[in-house]
Design a protein around this motif. Structure first.
Motif, PDB file in Angstrom:
ATOM      1  N   GLY A   1       0.807  -1.204   0.000  1.00 43.55           N
ATOM      2  CA  GLY A   1       0.000   0.000   0.000  1.00 43.55           C
ATOM      3  C   GLY A   1       0.843   1.258   0.000  1.00 43.55           C
ATOM      4  O   GLY A   1       0.518   2.236  -0.656  1.00 43.55           O
ATOM      5  N   GLN A   2       1.948   1.234   0.737  1.00 40.33           N
ATOM      6  CA  GLN A   2       2.826   2.395   0.773  1.00 40.33           C
ATOM      7  C   GLN A   2       3.452   2.627  -0.589  1.00 40.33           C
ATOM      8  O   GLN A   2       3.543   3.755  -1.059  1.00 40.33           O
ATOM      9  N   GLU A   3       3.893   1.562  -1.240  1.00 40.88           N
ATOM     10  CA  GLU A   3       4.482   1.701  -2.563  1.00 40.88           C
ATOM     11  C   GLU A   3       3.436   2.154  -3.564  1.00 40.88           C
ATOM     12  O   GLU A   3       3.700   2.985  -4.425  1.00 40.88           O
ATOM     13  N   SER A   4       2.245   1.608  -3.451  1.00 37.26           N
ATOM     14  CA  SER A   4       1.155   1.981  -4.349  1.00 37.26           C
ATOM     15  C   SER A   4       0.774   3.439  -4.135  1.00 37.26           C
ATOM     16  O   SER A   4       0.505   4.164  -5.093  1.00 37.26           O
ATOM     17  N   THR A   5       0.743   3.875  -2.897  1.00 37.38           N
ATOM     18  CA  THR A   5       0.432   5.262  -2.595  1.00 37.38           C
ATOM     19  C   THR A   5       1.501   6.182  -3.161  1.00 37.38           C
ATOM     20  O   THR A   5       1.186   7.241  -3.706  1.00 37.38           O
ATOM     21  N   ALA A   6       2.757   5.760  -3.047  1.00 36.51           N
ATOM     22  CA  ALA A   6       3.844   6.553  -3.620  1.00 36.51           C
ATOM     23  C   ALA A   6       3.695   6.641  -5.138  1.00 36.51           C
ATOM     24  O   ALA A   6       3.876   7.708  -5.725  1.00 36.51           O
ATOM     25  N   ALA A   7       3.342   5.538  -5.770  1.00 40.42           N
ATOM     26  CA  ALA A   7       3.139   5.543  -7.221  1.00 40.42           C
ATOM     27  C   ALA A   7       1.972   6.442  -7.592  1.00 40.42           C
ATOM     28  O   ALA A   7       2.018   7.143  -8.604  1.00 40.42           O
ATOM     29  N   SER A   8       0.930   6.449  -6.784  1.00 47.74           N
ATOM     30  CA  SER A   8      -0.220   7.316  -7.052  1.00 47.74           C
ATOM     31  C   SER A   8       0.169   8.781  -6.963  1.00 47.74           C
ATOM     32  O   SER A   8      -0.252   9.593  -7.789  1.00 47.74           O
ATOM     33  N   SER A   9       0.974   9.112  -5.966  1.00 44.37           N
ATOM     34  CA  SER A   9       1.357  10.519  -5.815  1.00 44.37           C
ATOM     35  C   SER A   9       2.303  10.961  -6.928  1.00 44.37           C
ATOM     36  O   SER A   9       2.248  12.102  -7.362  1.00 44.37           O
ATOM     37  N   ILE A  10       3.139  10.051  -7.415  1.00 43.64           N
ATOM     38  CA  ILE A  10       4.059  10.394  -8.497  1.00 43.64           C
ATOM     39  C   ILE A  10       3.291  10.574  -9.806  1.00 43.64           C
ATOM     40  O   ILE A  10       3.492  11.536 -10.534  1.00 43.64           O
ATOM     41  N   SER A  11       2.414   9.624 -10.113  1.00 45.71           N
ATOM     42  CA  SER A  11       1.694   9.687 -11.387  1.00 45.71           C
ATOM     43  C   SER A  11       0.500  10.629 -11.329  1.00 45.71           C
ATOM     44  O   SER A  11      -0.025  11.024 -12.366  1.00 45.71           O
ATOM     45  N   GLY A  12       0.034  10.954 -10.136  1.00 43.74           N
ATOM     46  CA  GLY A  12      -1.109  11.839 -10.013  1.00 43.74           C
ATOM     47  C   GLY A  12      -2.435  11.137 -10.248  1.00 43.74           C
ATOM     48  O   GLY A  12      -3.451  11.784 -10.450  1.00 43.74           O
ATOM     49  N   MET A  13      -2.423   9.814 -10.245  1.00 43.18           N
ATOM     50  CA  MET A  13      -3.637   9.056 -10.517  1.00 43.18           C
ATOM     51  C   MET A  13      -3.673   7.846  -9.602  1.00 43.18           C
ATOM     52  O   MET A  13      -2.680   7.143  -9.451  1.00 43.18           O
ATOM     53  N   SER A  14      -4.828   7.596  -9.018  1.00 42.84           N
ATOM     54  CA  SER A  14      -4.957   6.441  -8.143  1.00 42.84           C
ATOM     55  C   SER A  14      -5.135   5.181  -8.976  1.00 42.84           C
ATOM     56  O   SER A  14      -5.487   5.239 -10.163  1.00 42.84           O
ATOM     57  N   LEU A  15      -4.917   4.048  -8.336  1.00 42.66           N
ATOM     58  CA  LEU A  15      -5.090   2.762  -9.013  1.00 42.66           C
ATOM     59  C   LEU A  15      -6.534   2.589  -9.464  1.00 42.66           C
ATOM     60  O   LEU A  15      -6.802   2.162 -10.589  1.00 42.66           O
ATOM     61  N   GLN A  16      -7.478   2.946  -8.602  1.00 37.66           N
ATOM     62  CA  GLN A  16      -8.895   2.802  -8.942  1.00 37.66           C
ATOM     63  C   GLN A  16      -9.272   3.678 -10.138  1.00 37.66           C
ATOM     64  O   GLN A  16     -10.018   3.246 -11.014  1.00 37.66           O
ATOM     65  N   GLU A  17      -8.741   4.891 -10.169  1.00 35.17           N
ATOM     66  CA  GLU A  17      -9.036   5.790 -11.284  1.00 35.17           C
ATOM     67  C   GLU A  17      -8.478   5.223 -12.592  1.00 35.17           C
ATOM     68  O   GLU A  17      -9.155   5.246 -13.620  1.00 35.17           O
ATOM     69  N   ALA A  18      -7.267   4.684 -12.535  1.00 38.67           N
ATOM     70  CA  ALA A  18      -6.664   4.099 -13.731  1.00 38.67           C
ATOM     71  C   ALA A  18      -7.480   2.897 -14.212  1.00 38.67           C
ATOM     72  O   ALA A  18      -7.683   2.715 -15.418  1.00 38.67           O
ATOM     73  N   GLN A  19      -7.947   2.079 -13.267  1.00 39.39           N
ATOM     74  CA  GLN A  19      -8.767   0.924 -13.648  1.00 39.39           C
ATOM     75  C   GLN A  19     -10.083   1.379 -14.275  1.00 39.39           C
ATOM     76  O   GLN A  19     -10.555   0.755 -15.225  1.00 39.39           O
ATOM     77  N   GLN A  20     -10.662   2.445 -13.774  1.00 39.83           N
ATOM     78  CA  GLN A  20     -11.910   2.950 -14.343  1.00 39.83           C
ATOM     79  C   GLN A  20     -11.689   3.489 -15.751  1.00 39.83           C
ATOM     80  O   GLN A  20     -12.514   3.262 -16.637  1.00 39.83           O
ATOM     81  N   ILE A  21     -10.596   4.210 -15.947  1.00 34.61           N
ATOM     82  CA  ILE A  21     -10.329   4.790 -17.264  1.00 34.61           C
ATOM     83  C   ILE A  21     -10.167   3.698 -18.308  1.00 34.61           C
ATOM     84  O   ILE A  21     -10.718   3.779 -19.406  1.00 34.61           O
ATOM     85  N   LEU A  22      -9.409   2.646 -17.978  1.00 33.36           N
ATOM     86  CA  LEU A  22      -9.188   1.565 -18.942  1.00 33.36           C
ATOM     87  C   LEU A  22     -10.252   0.482 -18.863  1.00 33.36           C
ATOM     88  O   LEU A  22     -10.188  -0.504 -19.587  1.00 33.36           O
ATOM     89  N   ASN A  23     -11.215   0.658 -17.965  1.00 33.99           N
ATOM     90  CA  ASN A  23     -12.342  -0.270 -17.841  1.00 33.99           C
ATOM     91  C   ASN A  23     -11.881  -1.715 -17.601  1.00 33.99           C
ATOM     92  O   ASN A  23     -12.249  -2.635 -18.330  1.00 33.99           O
ATOM     93  N   ILE A  24     -11.051  -1.880 -16.562  1.00 36.12           N
ATOM     94  CA  ILE A  24     -10.596  -3.222 -16.194  1.00 36.12           C
ATOM     95  C   ILE A  24     -10.906  -3.467 -14.727  1.00 36.12           C
ATOM     96  O   ILE A  24     -10.990  -2.533 -13.935  1.00 36.12           O
ATOM     97  N   SER A  25     -11.072  -4.741 -14.390  1.00 37.18           N
ATOM     98  CA  SER A  25     -11.365  -5.072 -12.995  1.00 37.18           C
ATOM     99  C   SER A  25     -10.189  -5.777 -12.324  1.00 37.18           C
ATOM    100  O   SER A  25     -10.044  -5.713 -11.113  1.00 37.18           O
ATOM    101  N   THR A  26      -9.368  -6.471 -13.101  1.00 38.99           N
ATOM    102  CA  THR A  26      -8.202  -7.161 -12.542  1.00 38.99           C
ATOM    103  C   THR A  26      -6.939  -6.651 -13.216  1.00 38.99           C
ATOM    104  O   THR A  26      -6.987  -6.141 -14.331  1.00 38.99           O
TER     105      THR A  26
END
Length: 133
Positions: A49-74
């Motif tokens: 979670g810490q690494e994922s949070t760091a990646a979110s802050s660097i890219s400016g996009m959360s994992l959930q937002e990226a999944q919604q944009i590309l319409n993927i669930s896994t």
């Protein structure tokens, strides 16, 4: 008459004070619950979670937002690539798309690729810590 007005003002003040107390207690309770939920989520995320949070802050996009944009669930590399290619082509300027949407699709793919790398590194660390004999 003055006596009645003073008495009404006293009751009105008591009602206001009680209302403020009720709202204050409800707010404090909600704040404590939110803090407890936040702490529980942080513990559940752990290192990944810490690494994922760091990646979110660097890219400016959360994992959930990226999944919604590309319409993927896994987090499937094949599904990510397939949806990325489709959405990128569908949003080309030559077919009436916009550069803004294309850039959102690209950023979403980058964010999901980062997440895949994080999971891959975690799996490598676990396999190094627990070698199978």
């Amino acid at each position: 008459m003055l006596y009645i007005n003073i008495k009404m003002a006293k009751y009105l003040a008591q009602i206001v004070v009680m209302g403020v107390q009720v709202v204050g207690r409800a707010f404090a309770r909600a704040l404590r619950q939110e803090y407890a939920a936040s702490q529980a989520a942080a513990q559940a995320r752990g290192q990944t979670g810490q690494e994922s949070t760091a990646a979110s802050s660097i890219s400016g996009m959360s994992l959930q937002e990226a999944q919604q944009i590309l319409n993927i669930s896994t987090l499937s590399p094949e599904e990510i690539q397939k949806n990325y290619e489709h959405l990128f082509k569908a949003n080309e300027k030559s077919v009436g798309g916009s550069f803004y949407l294309q850039s959102k699709v690209v950023r979403a793919k980058e964010r999901l690729d980062e997440e895949l790398n994080i999971h891959k590194q975690e799996q490598n660390q676990q396999s190094q810590q627990n070698p199978e004999t």
